[in-house]
Scaffold this active site. Sequence first.
Site, PDB file in Angstrom:
ATOM      1  N   HIS A 129     -13.874 -12.363 -13.613  1.00  0.00           N
ATOM      2  CA  HIS A 129     -13.654 -12.012 -12.166  1.00  0.00           C
ATOM      3  C   HIS A 129     -13.717 -10.389 -12.312  1.00  0.00           C
ATOM      4  CE1 HIS A 129     -12.251 -15.577  -9.923  1.00  0.00           C
ATOM      5  NE2 HIS A 129     -11.724 -15.929 -11.120  1.00  0.00           N
ATOM      6  N   LYS A 148      15.506  10.572  16.719  1.00  0.00           N
ATOM      7  CA  LYS A 148      16.256   9.590  17.303  1.00  0.00           C
ATOM      8  C   LYS A 148      16.713   8.763  15.936  1.00  0.00           C
ATOM      9  CE  LYS A 148      15.994   6.568  21.292  1.00  0.00           C
ATOM     10  NZ  LYS A 148      15.209   6.083  22.236  1.00  0.00           N
ATOM     11  N   GLU A 150     -13.968  -8.284 -10.238  1.00  0.00           N
ATOM     12  CA  GLU A 150     -13.096  -7.564  -9.213  1.00  0.00           C
ATOM     13  C   GLU A 150     -11.902  -7.031  -9.713  1.00  0.00           C
ATOM     14  OE1 GLU A 150     -14.288 -10.648  -9.091  1.00  0.00           O
ATOM     15  OE2 GLU A 150     -12.872 -11.937  -8.177  1.00  0.00           O
ATOM     16  N   GLY A 185     -13.405 -19.882  -6.693  1.00  0.00           N
ATOM     17  CA  GLY A 185     -12.846 -20.960  -5.907  1.00  0.00           C
ATOM     18  C   GLY A 185     -12.492 -22.315  -6.570  1.00  0.00           C
ATOM     19  N   CYS A 205     -17.321 -16.447 -10.970  1.00  0.00           N
ATOM     20  CA  CYS A 205     -16.423 -17.452 -11.532  1.00  0.00           C
ATOM     21  C   CYS A 205     -16.988 -18.575 -10.896  1.00  0.00           C
ATOM     22  CB  CYS A 205     -15.163 -17.340 -11.245  1.00  0.00           C
ATOM     23  SG  CYS A 205     -14.106 -18.191 -12.339  1.00  0.00           S
ATOM     24  N   VAL A 226       0.799  -1.298   0.051  1.00  0.00           N
ATOM     25  CA  VAL A 226       0.013  -0.104  -0.125  1.00  0.00           C
ATOM     26  C   VAL A 226       0.812   1.289   0.016  1.00  0.00           C
ATOM     27  CG1 VAL A 226      -1.723   1.322   1.400  1.00  0.00           C
ATOM     28  CG2 VAL A 226      -2.004  -1.256   1.028  1.00  0.00           C
TER      29      VAL A 226
END
EC number: 6.3.4.2
Length: 567
Positions: free
Chosen positions: A541, A227, A543, A365, A392, A23
């Site tokens: 997919h 530091k 996504e 899956g 899927c 990220v």
Amino acid sequence: MKKKNHKYIFVIGGVMSGVGKGVAVSAIGKILQAKGFSVNPVKVDPYLNVDAGTMNPTEHGEVFVLDSGMECDQDMGNYERFMEVNLGSEDYITSGMVYKQVIEKERALGYKGKCVEAIPHITDEIRRRIERAAEVSGSDVSLVEIGGTVGDYQNIMFIEAARGMKLKNPGDVLFIIVTYLPIPNKIGEMKTKPTQNAVRQLNSYGVQPDIIIARSEVALDAKRKEKIAIWCNVPAEAVVSAPDIESIYEVPLNFERDNIGALILERLGLKSRVRKDGLAKWRNFVARVKNPKGEAKVAIVGKYFDSGDFVLSDAYISVIEAIKHSAAKLGIKANLTWLNAKKLETGEEKVETLKNYAGVIVPGGFGESGIEGKLAVIKYCRENKIPFLGLCYGMQLMCVEFARNVLGLKDANTTEINPEAPHKIIDIMPDQKKKLAEGNYGGSMRLGAYPAQLIPGTIAHRAYSNSLDYKLEVKSYLPDGKASKLISERHRHRYEVNPEYVEELKKNGLVFSGKSPDNKLMEIAELPRRVHPFFLGTQFHPEFKSRPLAPHPLFTEFLKVCVKLGK
Ligand code: GLN
């Protein structure tokens, strides 16, 4: 072509893994883009797998798929989402790829009798790949994330290759280390020692970091920065505070509070090319994420959750992010619950609990476990008109459920589970059978972007057509002489809807609203709105293509219906 003075930024992790290096890299990329530079992110994974395709998601999280079909690490998904780019196969490098290439070259006498060694031959191959990615992209800056943590045995070659690049062009190469500062409970003070040690370890490889990104639960105070500066040999302004925050999408905004963009440009001898706020749209998006006006409870039924005693949802990260993007577009928050398909199968959890959710998703899956649980979930959603999105495997099982309970073919199945099923609703296509017979498992998968045509008048067609922000990469297409548009979506599966059952499924009310351009493969299945508020599955997919500023239309449509129906 690689630009003159092309810059390289290497990002390495220190102290421990899992602190959000991917990220951080994505956020840095976003910030550099906002300052007017084109960036090509590269992920280096030190494992020996040649790609991520053979790995179980519980081992290493989701397998992300590029347009090219390359199966890679989930960080590539973060890069694509933050930087709004489509990455190529050359942007992903594993030790497996590097060693394979060198060994194959050696076998083919490519080294002309020389003794082939890790240094310089492996490091040369790493450099070649990094430079090639820069060349193909034509970007201004390469942002290379070296996987693992400093001190690992596996990533030393990559750090060594990067060191060599800096030695050759000191002004064009920058090193950033992402560390973690713990606040031990009993001590109650933020400790810098692990960071000091990580930097020292990096120093022992001959590399001095230019910038230190200090992850922690809370922001660093001036004392801690001072530091670290003293002990790690960097100016205090090069210590960037990166506290935990609510949404990963806030990270670029947070980094900019410590002016990391200006710092990087200055160190690389660059000047911002943009006057206005390059992150304005992003800021807007983050504001929507943080201030939702409503919520929808969504259940995700999966099986890749277990990691020892811990439950991780890493295997479904792109699905989660796609939901977040669409939720932000609708100004709501999606409240996600994980339901374990195996528990639903054994009855340890009851399908009736699904009535407490506004919508249900069955994601992708492989294999047998939890299948009957997923089928029971799909049946319950269909019969009780609960919005359902199948991805899927979720779409394939939707067809199996429909065949069993609507067509009355009780022993309908996918041949992935029962190769002898009397009604093979989901099956392998003939050309794949040949490849499998030859033991070519990898080659029998449908991987990467494929075009599909949408059938007018369907939910899918309407959702895509109404979505201006989603870039479809549509091309004009002429099925039966009529101009239409093609969508392009990413696949990762071996099985397909069996063409022999398509007519019967259709006769009984299932609509195939997306098909391959040659009409042979079924890409989207749905029930008409008059029968069910939203019951739709995709063989691809969706996504993988959703972006914060361009959410995927099918996720948005699904959530819209969830919100409308309440819960
Ligand atoms: N197991 C199914 C197939 O291989 C679906 C794969 C997936 O969901 N990605 O076809």
